[in-house]
Design an enzyme around this catalytic site. Sequence first.
Site, mmCIF file in Angstrom:
data_model
loop_
_atom_site.group_PDB
_atom_site.id
_atom_site.type_symbol
_atom_site.label_atom_id
_atom_site.label_comp_id
_atom_site.label_asym_id
_atom_site.label_seq_id
_atom_site.Cartn_x
_atom_site.Cartn_y
_atom_site.Cartn_z
ATOM 1 N N TYR A 76 25.774 -23.737 -10.103
ATOM 2 C CA TYR A 76 25.242 -22.312 -10.284
ATOM 3 C C TYR A 76 25.700 -21.410 -9.329
ATOM 4 O O TYR A 76 25.476 -21.599 -8.093
ATOM 5 C CB TYR A 76 23.712 -22.407 -10.549
ATOM 6 C CG TYR A 76 22.944 -21.416 -10.818
ATOM 7 C CD1 TYR A 76 22.531 -21.191 -12.512
ATOM 8 C CD2 TYR A 76 22.556 -20.229 -10.165
ATOM 9 C CE1 TYR A 76 22.002 -19.960 -12.900
ATOM 10 C CE2 TYR A 76 21.793 -19.090 -10.710
ATOM 11 C CZ TYR A 76 21.631 -18.986 -12.082
ATOM 12 O OH TYR A 76 21.071 -18.006 -12.353
ATOM 13 N N TYR B 269 26.685 -13.807 -17.196
ATOM 14 C CA TYR B 269 25.426 -14.139 -16.549
ATOM 15 C C TYR B 269 24.331 -14.650 -17.633
ATOM 16 O O TYR B 269 23.734 -13.591 -17.980
ATOM 17 C CB TYR B 269 25.234 -13.447 -15.388
ATOM 18 C CG TYR B 269 23.776 -13.911 -14.760
ATOM 19 C CD1 TYR B 269 23.921 -14.797 -14.035
ATOM 20 C CD2 TYR B 269 22.411 -13.209 -14.961
ATOM 21 C CE1 TYR B 269 22.807 -15.467 -13.107
ATOM 22 C CE2 TYR B 269 21.416 -13.700 -14.228
ATOM 23 C CZ TYR B 269 21.581 -14.671 -13.546
ATOM 24 O OH TYR B 269 20.431 -14.887 -12.759
#
Lengths: 387, 138
Positions: free
Chosen positions: A291, A342
């Site tokens: 991530y 995102y």
Amino acid sequence: METLKDKAAIAGVGNTEYSRDSGRSEITLAAEAIRNAIADAGLKPSDIDGIAKFSMDNNDHVHLASNLGITRLRFFADAPWGGGGGPVGTVLLGAMAVATGMASCVVAFRAMNERSGRGTNRFGLAQVRQGAPGARAYSEPFGLFSPAQAVALSARRHMHLYGTKSEHFGAIAVACRTHAQTNPNAVMRGRPLTIEDHQSSRMISDPLRLHDCCLETDGGAAVVITSAERARDLKHKPVYIMAGAFGATDRNTQTMIKHLDQPQSESTVIAQDLFARAGVAHQDIDVCFIYDHFTPLVLMAFEELGFCRRGEGGPFVSDGKLLWPNGSLPFNTSGGNLSEGYIHGMQNTVEAVRQLRGQAINQVKDARIALVASGNAVPTTAMILHR
Amino acid sequence: MAAPSNFPVPIPDFDAEEFWAGCNRGELMMQRCAECKRFRWLPRSMCPFCNSLEREWIKASGRGKVYSYTIVTHPVHPAAVSRVPYNVVQVQLQEDPDLILVTNLVGIANDAIRIGMPVQAVFEELEPGVKLPKFKPA
Ligand SMILES: [Zn+2]
């Protein structure tokens, strides 16, 4: 002890376009991403009986059911901690539900208008409040508001302890941006990035530069989880959930501030369980998804997950191993949070499945085993997948 | 709501009222377990080491050293626009390595801040009646 190993599989993946302004509602994005994932699996909405969502997602389970025509919802759950719990925790909740017979087919998703602000406030901006309650009382009165500012403190400490340099952070940004150049759905396609570009980008919160920070994006991404047995009868070869883990420590009370002098972190808690449950070692991972909210936290995640020793993250990420196609550990091969879009990490989960199916744009040759880790510096989750 | 001209004031929670009251008196009051005598930060209701609910407030020396810092250049709050660049610093108090406060350094240029430098608490008004613990070079 009985484990989750290979009891559940990801059978479908789907997403919307990723953009700076979707011009659509968040439930439209969610419904479309989920519809695409269900169709990808070769299932019908009536086959779905479970929904696992990010607790931060504005779309609730029953409104989604009412849009998708899911008439019999047998499992609904939320994964907390945003990018920490979300992009893997939702999948693991779904896997546990199907493995225990609580549901037969669960969708896990994230959809938001995080960039345009149509429904979700931009995470990078302070919420203007009258006062600072709870843990925020110890940061906001001093001007510490955004995740980037908090991460800057840990990045500086890491540089001090280990000699880590801004160029090391830059190598992560460059890897993601390079991978995005061939991805038609990547927000940053057509805008390549060099280390020099990274080094000359404006400072956000020293030592964090603009290109150390992820994008802000509108869009949705979803996956369908079902039992391994059922997945074998569906459209694609199953991507099995080999192992999963959740991790946090009592030090996570000020979110996004790490405690680098402590031996234990949210990600070391995970590492202790994840590889043992999967029965594989780090060198067995063919492609990895870490991530990427902020580049220093990716570097720290590689260390804390055990890919290298603490303090060696800088050289580890900078020798080209993360770059497709020649690197030994291709990372975030569709561009990640930093350059694809995102979607709170859910786009990395989708890409991991495409890699193991052999359907990725930047396809890692013979990829068999993938690791997907959610956000470091908050309570977090990770899983190992295989085909 | 009009754009605020200042950073938000702390809203003291039930277990931390004495910390903020101490700041307003010019004293850095740290929470300690009344049973096992170990400090903790952030303030909380139970001792994580012995699970005692009895706590005491100890006036700390105010001495510590810079643990880490950032210089904020991109404002994300309306009140930050006129303040950038400004520093945000973590200070580790000498009483216990676990006491690491987020704060600001005053009386020093941002480019002179270094990890490990000794600092001393000072108390600065954020708004009338609300003082914050800040630090200056010792
Ligand atoms: Zn105690």
